[in-house]
Design a protein around this motif. Structure first.
Motif, PDB file in Angstrom:
ATOM      1  N   HIS A 133       0.734  -1.051   0.098  1.00 60.27           N
ATOM      2  CA  HIS A 133      -0.015   0.001   0.091  1.00 60.27           C
ATOM      3  C   HIS A 133       0.988   1.246  -0.046  1.00 60.27           C
ATOM      4  O   HIS A 133       1.940   1.331   0.458  1.00 60.27           O
ATOM      5  N   GLY A 134       0.484   2.461  -0.723  1.00 56.55           N
ATOM      6  CA  GLY A 134       1.081   3.430  -0.643  1.00 56.55           C
ATOM      7  C   GLY A 134       2.335   3.595  -1.451  1.00 56.55           C
ATOM      8  O   GLY A 134       3.049   4.734  -1.283  1.00 56.55           O
ATOM      9  N   ASP A 135       2.347   2.793  -2.199  1.00 59.36           N
ATOM     10  CA  ASP A 135       3.497   2.814  -3.030  1.00 59.36           C
ATOM     11  C   ASP A 135       3.749   4.119  -4.166  1.00 59.36           C
ATOM     12  O   ASP A 135       2.771   4.547  -4.694  1.00 59.36           O
ATOM     13  N   LEU A 136       4.587   5.047  -4.084  1.00 63.50           N
ATOM     14  CA  LEU A 136       4.848   6.342  -4.519  1.00 63.50           C
ATOM     15  C   LEU A 136       3.674   7.501  -4.209  1.00 63.50           C
ATOM     16  O   LEU A 136       3.648   8.280  -4.662  1.00 63.50           O
ATOM     17  N   TYR A 137       3.187   7.187  -2.988  1.00 68.39           N
ATOM     18  CA  TYR A 137       2.338   8.095  -2.522  1.00 68.39           C
ATOM     19  C   TYR A 137       2.909   9.270  -2.123  1.00 68.39           C
ATOM     20  O   TYR A 137       2.138  10.514  -2.167  1.00 68.39           O
ATOM     21  N   GLU A 138       4.152   9.211  -1.621  1.00 72.22           N
ATOM     22  CA  GLU A 138       4.913  10.423  -1.311  1.00 72.22           C
ATOM     23  C   GLU A 138       5.174  11.213  -2.510  1.00 72.22           C
ATOM     24  O   GLU A 138       5.187  12.460  -2.561  1.00 72.22           O
ATOM     25  N   LEU A 139       5.297  10.709  -3.570  1.00 76.27           N
ATOM     26  CA  LEU A 139       5.685  11.382  -4.968  1.00 76.27           C
ATOM     27  C   LEU A 139       4.150  12.355  -5.051  1.00 76.27           C
ATOM     28  O   LEU A 139       4.330  13.763  -5.412  1.00 76.27           O
ATOM     29  N   ASP A 140       3.080  11.590  -5.159  1.00 77.47           N
ATOM     30  CA  ASP A 140       1.812  12.226  -5.228  1.00 77.47           C
ATOM     31  C   ASP A 140       1.500  13.520  -4.297  1.00 77.47           C
ATOM     32  O   ASP A 140       0.964  14.437  -4.698  1.00 77.47           O
ATOM     33  N   ALA A 141       1.781  13.232  -2.815  1.00 72.10           N
ATOM     34  CA  ALA A 141       1.592  14.203  -1.941  1.00 72.10           C
ATOM     35  C   ALA A 141       2.460  15.424  -2.191  1.00 72.10           C
ATOM     36  O   ALA A 141       2.007  16.438  -2.126  1.00 72.10           O
ATOM     37  N   ILE A 142       3.747  15.149  -2.403  1.00 66.77           N
ATOM     38  CA  ILE A 142       4.612  16.080  -2.519  1.00 66.77           C
ATOM     39  C   ILE A 142       4.389  17.048  -3.755  1.00 66.77           C
ATOM     40  O   ILE A 142       4.352  18.375  -3.794  1.00 66.77           O
ATOM     41  N   ALA A 143       4.095  16.283  -4.935  1.00 67.11           N
ATOM     42  CA  ALA A 143       3.882  16.980  -6.205  1.00 67.11           C
ATOM     43  C   ALA A 143       2.516  17.990  -5.890  1.00 67.11           C
ATOM     44  O   ALA A 143       2.281  18.943  -6.557  1.00 67.11           O
ATOM     45  N   ALA A 144       1.436  17.255  -5.138  1.00 68.80           N
ATOM     46  CA  ALA A 144       0.215  18.308  -5.007  1.00 68.80           C
ATOM     47  C   ALA A 144       0.360  19.450  -4.271  1.00 68.80           C
ATOM     48  O   ALA A 144      -0.011  20.419  -4.469  1.00 68.80           O
ATOM     49  N   VAL A 145       1.437  19.181  -3.217  1.00 71.12           N
ATOM     50  CA  VAL A 145       1.757  20.473  -2.360  1.00 71.12           C
ATOM     51  C   VAL A 145       2.436  21.472  -3.116  1.00 71.12           C
ATOM     52  O   VAL A 145       2.113  22.632  -3.165  1.00 71.12           O
ATOM     53  N   ILE A 146       3.540  21.009  -4.064  1.00 66.38           N
ATOM     54  CA  ILE A 146       4.062  21.817  -5.033  1.00 66.38           C
ATOM     55  C   ILE A 146       3.241  22.617  -5.821  1.00 66.38           C
ATOM     56  O   ILE A 146       3.507  23.729  -5.987  1.00 66.38           O
ATOM     57  N   ILE A 147       2.226  21.782  -6.797  1.00 66.16           N
ATOM     58  CA  ILE A 147       1.521  22.384  -7.584  1.00 66.16           C
ATOM     59  C   ILE A 147       0.529  23.502  -6.808  1.00 66.16           C
ATOM     60  O   ILE A 147       0.062  24.486  -7.568  1.00 66.16           O
ATOM     61  N   GLY A 148       0.244  23.100  -5.735  1.00 61.02           N
ATOM     62  CA  GLY A 148      -0.738  24.097  -5.096  1.00 61.02           C
ATOM     63  C   GLY A 148       0.019  25.476  -4.332  1.00 61.02           C
ATOM     64  O   GLY A 148      -0.787  25.907  -3.950  1.00 61.02           O
ATOM     65  N   GLY A 149       1.253  25.387  -4.685  1.00 65.35           N
ATOM     66  CA  GLY A 149       1.868  26.687  -4.369  1.00 65.35           C
ATOM     67  C   GLY A 149       2.712  26.772  -3.151  1.00 65.35           C
ATOM     68  O   GLY A 149       3.170  27.940  -2.740  1.00 65.35           O
TER      69      GLY A 149
END
Length: 328
Positions: free
Chosen positions: A252-268
């Motif tokens: 579970h959660g494979d590469l979730y860190e990528l999605d979470a960090i990317a979402a935060v960065i995209i969010g400004g």
């Protein structure tokens, strides 16, 4: 020296005023993606089942994204979120834990996640380890411990504990309960960040740790609490993924860190800390989730999806750097 008057404000270009509306670019990107979905798969994209699927998928990663937003605004980074979520799900679905019922399973997932987060925070704050290294070590250790505990097997949620599964199957106003859990976490995260002393201290620690220390903030303790909060969100996300998949698994959660960090960065949110918003992070998450959904609906490869996400991250970081250089 001239004073700003209502007339002067009214004379400003309309597009310039629109550009100052918070997150207008993110909303525009979501609208554009919706148009693409309607144009390429009109029979599938706009259906209620697909929209619910998008929200359900966003819920698990979204809870993690809330915790990641606090960590990055505070000047840190957490690479271990996916592995900590996996460990929490495995620990909560062992036969010993399940024998005590769903309430203990949920409590176990939350405590394991929070404990792992506090360990990260302790190593970074009091052990003076670089956040990248400390959380990378936790990523490897948590994933390995999850594999050892589960014997690299998927653990099913037993019939007696269907109350957890009902978070995914029970619907209120057409939406699964896990979407409401996600919304509650977002609301509480927004209040904590924008309406409390803890939130103000988070911005201060991320913006200038030394100035925050001189202002009387215990920077080390606050940093540890930020990682504990991230771990707490991982524990909640573990409960949601158990509800969605009816399993606990070390995968579970494979590469979730990528999605979470990317979402935060995209969010400004600035990678250097000191600036960011919960709403921006959630909009960034929705953008990535809709992109994933469009790739699935159009039968495109997962590898192409990852390439697209990587390009979006690079563009977002370059735009942040350009904004920092121009002072905007």
């Amino acid at each position: 020296m001239t004073e700003a008057t209502p007339t002067n404000v009214a004379r400003r270009p309309f597009l310039g005023r629109i550009g100052e509306v918070p997150h207008v670019g993110l909303v525009a990107a979501l609208v554009l993606l919706a148009i693409v979905g309607l144009a390429t798969r009109p029979e599938n994209f706009a259906t209620s089942s697909n929209l619910v699927s998008i929200l359900a998928l966003a819920s698990t990663i979204g809870v993690i994204t809330v915790g990641m937003t606090f960590v990055i605004i505070g000047g840190g980074i957490d690479l271990s979120v996916g592995a900590v979520m996996a460990l929490s799900s495995v620990w909560a679905t062992t036969l010993a834990t399940q024998s005590y019922g769903p309430a203990v399973m949920i409590l176990c997932a939350v405590l394991v996640g929070t404990g792992a987060g506090l360990v990260n925070g302790f190593l970074i704050s009091y052990g003076r380890m670089v956040p990248f290294i400390a959380t990378l070590a936790m990523l490897v250790a948590a994933r390995g411990l999850a594999q050892r505990m589960s014997g690299q097997r998927t653990q099913l949620v037993q019939q007696a504990n269907t109350a957890i599964v009902e978070l995914s199957t029970t619907r209120v106003l057409g939406l699964p309960l896990l979407v409401y859990v996600f919304a509650l976490v977002v609301a509480l995260g927004w209040i904590l960040l924008n309406r409390t002393t803890f939130g103000r201290r988070t911005y201060a620690v991320g913006g200038n740790p030394e100035a925050a220390r001189l202002a009387g903030i215990d920077v080390r303790r606050h940093t540890m609490l930020l990682y504990g909060l991230s771990g707490l969100c991982c524990g909640i996300a573990a409960v949601l993924i158990m509800a969605r998949t009816t399993t606990g698994s070390s995968t579970h959660g494979d590469l979730y860190e990528l999605d979470a960090i990317a979402a935060v960065i995209i969010g400004g949110t600035l990678l250097t800390g000191g600036r960011g918003t919960i709403i921006g992070s959630i909009l960034g998450l929705l953008i990535f989730t809709v992109i994933t959904n469009l790739f699935i609906l159009n039968g495109l490869n997962t590898s192409d999806q990852l390439i697209a996400k990587g390009l979006i991250i690079v563009v977002a970081v370059l735009m942040q750097r350009r904004g920092a250089l121009t002072g905007t």
